[in-house]
Scaffold this active site. Structure first.
Site, PDB file in Angstrom:
ATOM      1  N   SER A 137      -2.507  -4.857   3.231  1.00 32.89           N
ATOM      2  CA  SER A 137      -1.336  -5.672   3.530  1.00 32.89           C
ATOM      3  C   SER A 137      -1.287  -6.009   5.022  1.00 32.89           C
ATOM      4  CB  SER A 137      -0.075  -4.935   3.064  1.00 32.89           C
ATOM      5  OG  SER A 137       1.040  -5.779   3.090  1.00 32.89           O
ATOM      6  N   ASP A 180       7.307 -16.894  23.289  1.00 33.19           N
ATOM      7  CA  ASP A 180       5.996 -16.866  23.947  1.00 33.19           C
ATOM      8  C   ASP A 180       5.059 -15.829  23.333  1.00 33.19           C
ATOM      9  OD1 ASP A 180       7.459 -14.690  24.797  1.00 33.19           O
ATOM     10  OD2 ASP A 180       6.751 -14.750  26.870  1.00 33.19           O
ATOM     11  N   HIS A 206       0.471  -5.959  -5.560  1.00 31.85           N
ATOM     12  CA  HIS A 206       0.190  -5.766  -4.139  1.00 31.85           C
ATOM     13  C   HIS A 206      -0.195  -4.320  -3.808  1.00 31.85           C
ATOM     14  CE1 HIS A 206       0.525  -7.031   0.076  1.00 31.85           C
ATOM     15  NE2 HIS A 206       1.128  -5.885   0.311  1.00 31.85           N
TER      16      HIS A 206
END
Length: 436
Positions: free
Chosen positions: A144, A361, A414
């Protein structure tokens, strides 16, 4: 170094000192903890190393109970290093108890900005050189978010990687946070529909719970507030192999039978707290959307993307569901601002989390040009209709990484690496060796 012996495995503790900011190696340092695991009787063999990068963000590495789970297969061939990524587990912690010592919210946010995949990979490289030597590579297994980190590793430090295995973790290289959640809500809706097809009686119970929560304040045993939105967030369970069944059993015990006024049961509230509290992994909430922040992708802040995009999917509105015949839709792996007011483990971190959400940023996490000329053998398990990681993104990324081979499967959800007793890892190892 502490050494423990468990059934089939020998465990050795390691602690490393690393820079908080790898661009300032002479500045503040933090500790990183890792646990070495090797098969009994093979402690002195020159086995290749396999670094495991855990899912998350903010999740500590697994705590083995001997030779169990995917370690059953890994220890056939490797000496495994289970890394507690910075801020997690036995590494220098970052949570509501420790972060206030950093100063105000701005100082806390600046500190936490050093806890993304790029810093984790820099930690790994320092550890590799210290543990294995400058010229010895190791294999990497990323689950993951650990797969996201593996892609960052292949982007900026491929010289340290001998081979890479990725399970459910091929991130969209150019996907913004809003792209991620815009694709996620329809997947979560599909998981909801399948759940209610399997357990149609749960629709009435879910409606009853939301009506109950709208009329009164309900507190969880740990002091958190269970709101309708918090109840909906239990849908994160639907992305695992047995999650739908677990959600059903949770719902069937929601109310106390045989009392005058409807009341949610203590057992229900206790179990709900276990699913909703971030006390054990606060960085999962605080840093979740920042793992998608890249200045070259959108040039904008992540800005609570899951909350912003949710307005595009009115079918997730609880009031709308109660006013009609539609079942309540649970949400999935989304972090919302209100979580920092309902969870005592997150409440002191709200201002820092808000500053991180507004940060514009963020450095890039992937070098697409480097990945396009990649020479490291890479194999990846992609879970068909994975609720947490978009399959389309994963396939696009697979095509963008030179030489990457995939196994696309609907056999597992998953959490396939964790629940398959080594079968997923074995498949990837054989794929990497050209046996499939």
């Amino acid at each position: 170094m502490a050494v423990l012996r468990q059934p089939g495995a020998v465990l050795t503790d390691h602690t490393f000192s690393v820079p908080l900011d790898h661009s300032r190696p002479d500045g503040e340092r933090i500790e990183i903890y890792a646990r070495e695991v090797v098969a009994v009787g093979r402690e002195r063999e020159p086995l290749p190393w396999l670094l495991f990068l855990q899912g998350g963000p903010g999740g500590r590495s697994p705590r083995p109970m001997g030779r169990d789970g995917w370690l059953t297969r890994a220890l056939d061939d490797y000496r495994v290093l289970l890394l507690d990524q910075r801020g997690t587990g036995r590494s220098t912690p970052a949570n509501r108890q420790t972060l206030p010592s950093r100063g105000d919210a701005a100082a806390q946010a600046e500190y936490l900005a050093h806890f993304r995949a790029d810093a984790i990979v820099a930690d790994c490289e320092l550890i590799r050189r210290q543990l294995l030597g400058e010229d010895t590579q190791w294999s990497v297994l990323g689950q993951s978010f650990g797969g996201f980190c593996t892609l960052t590793y292949l982007s900026f430090a491929p010289q340290g990687v001998r081979e890479a295995f990725i399970t459910g973790g091929l991130a969209g290289l150019r996907s913004s946070a809003r792209d991620v959640y815009r694709a996620a809500y329809p997947r979560v809706e599909r998981k909801n529909r399948r759940h209610y097809e399997r357990y149609p009686q749960d629709a009435e119970i879910a409606h009853a719970v939301v009506r109950h929560l709208r009329d009164r304040q309900v507190r969880l045993p740990g002091g958190g507030v269970l709101t309708p939105a918090a109840f909906q967030s239990l849908g994160i369970m639907l992305g695992t192999g047995n999650g739908s069944h677990a959600l059903h059993y949770l719902l069937e015990d929601a109310f106390v039978p045989g009392v005058g006024d409807p009341a949610l049961s203590d057992s229900f509230l206790s179990e709900v707290q276990g699913h909703l509290s971030f006390a054990a992994n606060p960085l999962y909430a605080v840093l979740h959307e920042s793992i998608y922040g890249q200045r070259s992708v959108s040039g904008q802040c992540t800005g609570w993307a899951a909350e912003a995009v949710r307005a595009e999917f009115p079918q997730f509105d609880a009031d709308k569901a109660l006013s009609g015949a539609d079942p309540l839709l649970f949400t999935g792996e989304m972090i919302y601002p209100w979580m920092f007011s309902t969870d005592p483990a997150l409440e002191p971190l709200w201002e820092a989390a808000q500053l991180l959400a507004l940060r514009e940023d963020w450095p890039d996490l992937y070098d697409t040009e480097q990945l396009a000329r990649n020479e490291v053998p890479v194999v990846a398990a992609i879970y068909h209709d994975d609720m947490y990681v978009d399959t389309a993104d994963s396939l696009e990324t697979a095509a963008a990484v030179k030489g990457l081979r995939t196994w696309v499967t609907d056999e597992y959800e998953h959490d396939g690496l964790r629940v398959s007793s080594g079968r997923v890892l074995d498949r990837l190892i054989r794929l990497a060796r050209g046996e499939l």
